[in-house]
Enzyme design. Structure first.
Site, mmCIF file in Angstrom:
data_model
loop_
_atom_site.group_PDB
_atom_site.id
_atom_site.type_symbol
_atom_site.label_atom_id
_atom_site.label_comp_id
_atom_site.label_asym_id
_atom_site.label_seq_id
_atom_site.Cartn_x
_atom_site.Cartn_y
_atom_site.Cartn_z
ATOM 1 N N ASP A 49 42.957 90.090 -42.470
ATOM 2 C CA ASP A 49 42.536 89.461 -41.213
ATOM 3 C C ASP A 49 43.447 89.920 -40.071
ATOM 4 O OD1 ASP A 49 44.790 88.051 -41.938
ATOM 5 O OD2 ASP A 49 43.923 86.064 -41.632
ATOM 6 N N SER A 50 44.452 90.742 -40.385
ATOM 7 C CA SER A 50 45.229 91.408 -39.335
ATOM 8 C C SER A 50 44.299 92.226 -38.443
ATOM 9 C CB SER A 50 46.303 92.311 -39.955
ATOM 10 O OG SER A 50 45.743 93.163 -40.935
ATOM 11 N N ASP A 88 40.318 89.312 -46.988
ATOM 12 C CA ASP A 88 41.021 88.087 -46.563
ATOM 13 C C ASP A 88 40.024 86.988 -46.214
ATOM 14 O OD1 ASP A 88 43.781 87.968 -46.658
ATOM 15 O OD2 ASP A 88 44.054 89.054 -44.773
ATOM 16 N N LYS A 118 41.586 87.153 -50.747
ATOM 17 C CA LYS A 118 42.987 86.731 -50.596
ATOM 18 C C LYS A 118 43.011 85.506 -49.690
ATOM 19 C CE LYS A 118 46.185 89.056 -48.002
ATOM 20 N NZ LYS A 118 46.529 88.049 -46.973
ATOM 21 N N GLU A 120 45.903 82.492 -47.911
ATOM 22 C CA GLU A 120 47.306 82.169 -47.640
ATOM 23 C C GLU A 120 47.643 80.757 -48.096
ATOM 24 O OE1 GLU A 120 48.403 82.817 -43.549
ATOM 25 O OE2 GLU A 120 47.589 84.854 -43.531
ATOM 26 N N GLU A 187 55.234 87.889 -48.305
ATOM 27 C CA GLU A 187 55.434 88.456 -46.963
ATOM 28 C C GLU A 187 56.648 87.859 -46.266
ATOM 29 O OE1 GLU A 187 52.050 88.577 -44.320
ATOM 30 O OE2 GLU A 187 53.290 89.316 -42.653
HETATM 31 O O1 KIV Z 1 46.066 90.580 -42.937
HETATM 32 C C1 KIV Z 1 46.815 91.409 -43.460
HETATM 33 O O2 KIV Z 1 46.810 92.602 -43.137
HETATM 34 C C2 KIV Z 1 47.719 90.926 -44.490
HETATM 35 C C3 KIV Z 1 48.795 91.851 -44.933
HETATM 36 C C4 KIV Z 1 49.806 91.949 -43.872
HETATM 37 C C5 KIV Z 1 49.368 91.460 -46.237
HETATM 38 O O3 KIV Z 1 47.604 89.826 -44.936
#
Ligand code: KIV
Length: 269
Positions: A49-50, A88, A118, A120, A187
């Site tokens: 989600d970056s 994510d 994924k 968090e 992280e």
């Molecule tokens: O969103 C993302 O790119 C991430 C990585 C930094 C692990 O969660």
């Protein structure tokens, strides 16, 4: 099988089985062409989600939506053939209840073809991770610095600088692993804590701003290619594509202005 010849996709259980073995290579990708490049070398492609910050110019990942994740997830799956694609779960799509998380995780996987999701969070998210894993959704955990919690953390701050917080962070990693996560992103934690976490859990840890002794590493692709304006200290820039792109665009602009582009080679007679 070598990275080059393998055609079947790597699965979440295969990644889980890499605990303590050859380091897992993971990178983010958000588009089909970048996914194709990463696919040739990496074991895991994360549609992180970056992308909200890297691609869409948001100031944090909090504004990322399911629709954004699905669009980029579809592109990444189309562009890759071999790596495990992990997608994510965006902020607000899984925290409310395990049922909400299942509905959205199932949608992400069904509409993109990704092999895992994924999410968090540590101990607090363990019941949700168990709920998903027991219902056929491979889950990658994410502990330590949680970018989606930037508003409660007060920014992107390295975790574990105070040893009093270590038991809490350790418990997070242990609970996420025991709930059935097949791997855990660790992280932005101080290195000794990352090493302890890696030793304490039975599944691979994938470090970012953590330690070379994690079971694998992940970076944001644009950061390591030198395409991001600013990068955190833990990033090594393996190329300087930003500067190269700037030069190329400046050369193009000059060529257009002086009418040296297009030339004989670029026009149809
Ligand atoms: O969103 C993302 O790119 C991430 C990585 C930094 C692990 O969660």
């Amino acid at each position: 099988m070598s990275v080059e010849t393998r055609t079947k996709r790597i699965t979440a259980p295969e990644i889980a089985s890499r605990k303590g073995a050859t380091p897992i290579v993971a990178l983010t990708a958000y588009t089909a062409p970048m996914a194709a490049m990463v696919d040739a070398h990496a074991d895991v492609i994360l549609v992180g989600d970056s992308l909200g910050m890297v691609i869409h110019g948001l100031s944090s990942t909090v504004g990322v939506t399911m629709e954004m994740m699905i669009l980029h997830g579809q592109a990444v799956v189309r562009g890759s053939r071999r790596a495990l694609v992990v997608i994510d779960m965006p902020f607000g799509s899984y925290e409310e209840s395990p049922e909400q998380a299942f509905r959205n995780a199932a949608r992400l996987m069904a509409e993109t073809g990704a092999g895992a999701v994924k999410l968090e969070g540590g101990s607090r998210m363990a019941p949700t991770i168990r709920f998903l894993a027991e219902r056929g959704i491979p889950v990658m955990g994410h502990v330590g610095l949680l970018p989606q919690a930037t508003h409660t953390l007060g920014g992107f701050k390295t975790q574990g600088r105070d040893t009093e917080s270590w038991p809490r962070h350790m418990q997070d990693a242990v609970d996420v692993a025991e709930a059935g996560a097949f791997a855990i992103v660790v992280e932005g934690v101080v290195e000794p804590l990352a090493i302890r976490m890696t030793e304490a859990v039975a599944v691979p840890t994938i470090g970012i701003g953590a330690s070379a002794r994690c079971d694998g590493q992940i970076l944001v692709l644009d950061d390591m290619l030198g395409l991001s304006a600013r990068v955190p200290r833990f990033v090594r820039t393996f190329a300087d594509l930003g500067a190269q792109a700037d030069r190329a665009i400046a050369d193009y602009a000059a060529a257009v202005r002086e009418r040296s582009f297009p030339d004989e080679a670029n026009v149809y007679r």
